[in-house]
Scaffold this motif. Structure first.
Motif, PDB file in Angstrom:
ATOM      1  N   ASN A   1       0.832  -1.207   0.000  1.00 46.46           N
ATOM      2  CA  ASN A   1       0.000   0.000   0.000  1.00 46.46           C
ATOM      3  C   ASN A   1       0.864   1.254   0.000  1.00 46.46           C
ATOM      4  O   ASN A   1       0.615   2.202  -0.735  1.00 46.46           O
ATOM      5  N   LEU A   2       1.872   1.246   0.868  1.00 42.60           N
ATOM      6  CA  LEU A   2       2.762   2.398   0.947  1.00 42.60           C
ATOM      7  C   LEU A   2       3.491   2.594  -0.386  1.00 42.60           C
ATOM      8  O   LEU A   2       3.599   3.706  -0.907  1.00 42.60           O
ATOM      9  N   TYR A   3       3.934   1.472  -0.938  1.00 42.46           N
ATOM     10  CA  TYR A   3       4.671   1.536  -2.193  1.00 42.46           C
ATOM     11  C   TYR A   3       3.785   2.065  -3.319  1.00 42.46           C
ATOM     12  O   TYR A   3       4.199   2.916  -4.115  1.00 42.46           O
ATOM     13  N   ALA A   4       2.532   1.590  -3.350  1.00 39.16           N
ATOM     14  CA  ALA A   4       1.594   2.053  -4.380  1.00 39.16           C
ATOM     15  C   ALA A   4       1.323   3.551  -4.202  1.00 39.16           C
ATOM     16  O   ALA A   4       1.252   4.302  -5.174  1.00 39.16           O
ATOM     17  N   PHE A   5       1.186   3.973  -2.945  1.00 38.59           N
ATOM     18  CA  PHE A   5       0.966   5.394  -2.697  1.00 38.59           C
ATOM     19  C   PHE A   5       2.127   6.226  -3.240  1.00 38.59           C
ATOM     20  O   PHE A   5       1.931   7.251  -3.899  1.00 38.59           O
ATOM     21  N   LEU A   6       3.337   5.766  -2.974  1.00 37.67           N
ATOM     22  CA  LEU A   6       4.514   6.491  -3.460  1.00 37.67           C
ATOM     23  C   LEU A   6       4.518   6.568  -4.986  1.00 37.67           C
ATOM     24  O   LEU A   6       4.805   7.618  -5.563  1.00 37.67           O
ATOM     25  N   LEU A   7       4.175   5.430  -5.625  1.00 38.45           N
ATOM     26  CA  LEU A   7       4.147   5.405  -7.091  1.00 38.45           C
ATOM     27  C   LEU A   7       3.113   6.386  -7.633  1.00 38.45           C
ATOM     28  O   LEU A   7       3.403   7.199  -8.515  1.00 38.45           O
ATOM     29  N   TRP A   8       1.890   6.316  -7.082  1.00 40.17           N
ATOM     30  CA  TRP A   8       0.822   7.196  -7.557  1.00 40.17           C
ATOM     31  C   TRP A   8       1.156   8.657  -7.275  1.00 40.17           C
ATOM     32  O   TRP A   8       0.960   9.523  -8.130  1.00 40.17           O
ATOM     33  N   ALA A   9       1.660   8.937  -6.075  1.00 35.01           N
ATOM     34  CA  ALA A   9       1.988  10.320  -5.725  1.00 35.01           C
ATOM     35  C   ALA A   9       3.068  10.857  -6.662  1.00 35.01           C
ATOM     36  O   ALA A   9       2.996  12.009  -7.115  1.00 35.01           O
ATOM     37  N   SER A  10       4.058  10.013  -6.990  1.00 36.55           N
ATOM     38  CA  SER A  10       5.114  10.466  -7.891  1.00 36.55           C
ATOM     39  C   SER A  10       4.562  10.704  -9.288  1.00 36.55           C
ATOM     40  O   SER A  10       4.918  11.682  -9.953  1.00 36.55           O
TER      41      SER A  10
END
Ligand code: HEC
Ligand SMILES: [Cu+2]
Length: 322
Positions: free
Chosen positions: A32-41
């Motif tokens: 989840n954290l990783y996906a958030f980072l990807l989407w935010a970037s």
């Protein structure tokens, strides 16, 4: 852009081939954290690059007497573009810190397994005395703690499906923990380049039911537990001359009840917590920390005289003396 979205979609889809299967709850939170980072970037770079292109087109000089307006600054805008990213970054920090803390807090009463790395294979030693190469069995829904060291060079123990990875370092113990929630077989890798056959330094983790685990543990049992082997070295290696196991002090302190002490006092006043690394150091480099009330320089060093397996067995023996 389309392929990026495609990859992101795969990253988000649970069980998708883009990411390894999620073997623990932490793996889910991690993704989840990783996906958030990807989407935010992705969103961040779209706003940035998109905005840039938009302004380039919109404010392109159209005639020869276009005059650039004089703009000094806009406090509101500057505040917004600093404050919003700040909140997001702090949020990511707190989120990541929380998760990391959860991953690094070693569970009490975990099933402990000793892991040895060496060129180029893994070796697993259970308290029952069973050792296993390559095949690593753990029971489902049970906290497991790995106490790891290397018999030669730096390695790194990595189980992608558990989202855990930790350096395996010669001369010291490092730890990992996880709680596997799904039955199945999972790949183990070495993630630190360690020589010619590094890429072949693989293993299989099998998450099985408690009953199957017990059954496996009892197959080809050698008979002696790790602690019993340690007890044997306690006499064979001569520790018995200076140490007791029943609480009576001899030349050196008794080993009874020492393991796990949080504030064990040394002669220079410092208080140490007695874990695997402390005991290891006490055996290999006795003068590094001297127990309060005991003479310095009396215990000989056992550096080079005990194999990793013997050291491990001795530590297990000391651990068992509650
Ligand atoms: C000649 C006596 C002697 C022998 C042999 C000896 N030790 Fe020691 N040991 C001591 C003394 C004295 C101390 C306390 C001073 C210090 O910390 O160095 C000690 C401390 C320790 C400690 C730290 C204990 C604590 O309470 O923190 C450990 C662990 C230990 N020894 C392990 C071993 C092992 C394992 C062996 C055998 C392989 C061994 N010793 C052999 C004398 C000895
Ligand atoms: Cu390796």
């Amino acid at each position: 852009m389309k392929w990026m979205l495609f990859l992101l979609e795969r990253a988000m889809a649970e069980g998708g081939a883009f990411m390894p299967p999620q073997g623990t709850k932490i793996a889910e939170e991690y993704d989840n954290l990783y996906a958030f980072l990807l989407w935010a970037s992705l969103i961040g770079s779209m706003i940035l690059i998109g905005g840039m292109i938009f302004f380039v087109v919109k404010y392109k000089r159209k005639t020869d007497h276009d005059k650039t307006p004089y703009i000094s600054h806009n406090t509101f805008l500057e505040f917004i573009w600093s404050f919003i990213p700040l909140v997001i970054f702090l949020g990511v920090f707190v989120w990541g810190w929380h998760l990391y803390h959860e991953m690094r807090t070693m569970p009490e009463n975990a099933l402990e397994v000793n892991v040895f790395g060496r060129q180029w294979s893994w070796e697993f030693a259970y308290k029952s005395g069973k050792t296993s190469g390559k095949e690593f069995y753990v029971p489902v829904n049970t906290p497991v703690k790995l106490i790891m060291t290397s018999k030669d060079v730096l390695h790194s123990f990595y189980i992608p499906s558990m989202r855990i990875k930790q350096d395996v370092v010669p001369g010291m113990y490092t730890t990992l923990s996880f709680n596997a929630e799904k039955l199945g077989d999972y790949q183990i890798f070495c993630a630190e380049y360690c020589g010619t056959t590094h890429s072949g330094m693989l293993g299989q983790m099998h998450v099985v039911s408690q009953a199957d685990f017990e059954k496996w543990l009892q197959e080809n049992e050698e008979g002696m537990t790790l602690a019993e082997k340690g007890q044997k070295y306690f006499t064979d290696k001569g520790c018995v001359a200076c140490h007791s196991v029943d609480g009576t002090p001899k030349v050196g302190p008794s080993w009874k009840g020492v393991f796990g002490l949080k504030e064990h006092e040394m002669d220079d006043g410092q208080k140490v917590s007695v874990d695997e690394n402390y005991v290891r150091e006490s055996i290999l480099n006795p003068n590094a920390k001297v127990v309060k009330g005991y003479p310095k320089g009396v215990m000989p060093t056992f550096q080079g005289q005990l194999s990793e397996d013997q050291l491990n067995a001795l530590i297990e023996f000391i651990k068992s003396l509650k």
